[in-house]
Design a protein around this motif. Structure first.
Motif, PDB file in Angstrom:
ATOM      1  N   ASN A  60      37.906  27.448  40.097  1.00 42.61           N
ATOM      2  CA  ASN A  60      37.742  28.474  39.069  1.00 42.61           C
ATOM      3  C   ASN A  60      38.033  29.859  39.639  1.00 42.61           C
ATOM      4  N   LYS A  62      39.976  31.970  38.452  1.00 46.83           N
ATOM      5  CA  LYS A  62      40.154  32.942  37.366  1.00 46.83           C
ATOM      6  C   LYS A  62      38.898  33.816  37.247  1.00 46.83           C
ATOM      7  N   ASP A  63      37.738  33.228  37.567  1.00 42.62           N
ATOM      8  CA  ASP A  63      36.481  33.973  37.566  1.00 42.62           C
ATOM      9  C   ASP A  63      35.805  33.763  38.920  1.00 42.62           C
ATOM     10  N   ASP A  68      39.461  38.059  39.053  1.00 47.20           N
ATOM     11  CA  ASP A  68      40.518  37.069  38.880  1.00 47.20           C
ATOM     12  C   ASP A  68      41.266  36.948  40.203  1.00 47.20           C
ATOM     13  N   SER A  70      43.218  34.274  40.914  1.00 47.30           N
ATOM     14  CA  SER A  70      44.140  33.163  40.667  1.00 47.30           C
ATOM     15  C   SER A  70      45.280  33.137  41.674  1.00 47.30           C
TER      16      SER A  70
END
Length: 157
Positions: A60, A62-63, A68, A70
């Motif tokens: 995860n 993205k969080d 973020d 990523s």
């Protein structure tokens, strides 16, 4: 006899200059892992958390603690493989074993600062005072107190 006379001082000297094995980890040498994981914070050592923790954290990005972080698929695969292959419940190095202590079977702390080893070594008023004295801003800022932390050495400075 003369070999002993010369080798004993070398052994003693090595003991004085070598880092403590209990709080040392091999430096992260993979350039991609090192670059990606240290872009925002110190690149933490995979041995500090079990596989399940890394799977959750890297699953995860993205969080990632409110940010973020990523990565493209290829980079994510490389970083994930590195962490899962070197996780604290995979390796049997002294550092990994120390960081496994106190973890219940299947327990997966969501961050290093929640691991039992971190809490044991950094709990209480002394740690809070040191955070202020060193202006660390975050308990995850290891290098504020452990100046060689990025090299895998967690001696008290």
């Amino acid at each position: 006899m003369s070999a002993l006379r010369f080798s004993l001082p070398l052994v003693l000297l090595a003991g004085l200059t070598a880092p403590s094995a209990a709080e040392s980890f091999p430096p992260i040498t993979d350039p991609i892992v090192k670059a990606e994981c240290s872009a925002c914070h110190m690149a933490f050592f995979a041995e500090m958390l079990p596989k399940k923790s890394w799977e959750t954290m890297l699953g995860n990005l993205k969080d990632h603690f409110g940010e973020d972080a990523s990565l493209d698929a290829a980079t994510l695969a490389l970083v994930t493989t590195f962490h899962l292959n070197n996780a604290g419940d995979v390796l049997d190095s002294r550092g990994a074993m120390k960081w496994r202590e106190g973890l219940a079977p299947g327990e997966a702390p969501e961050r290093i600062t929640l691991a039992p080893r971190f809490k044991k070594k950094h709990g209480g008023k002394e740690f809070d005072a040191m955070m202020i004295k060193k202006d660390a801003k975050s308990p995850a800022n290891c290098v504020a107190c452990h100046t060689a932390a990025e090299k895998g050495i967690f001696e008290d400075d």
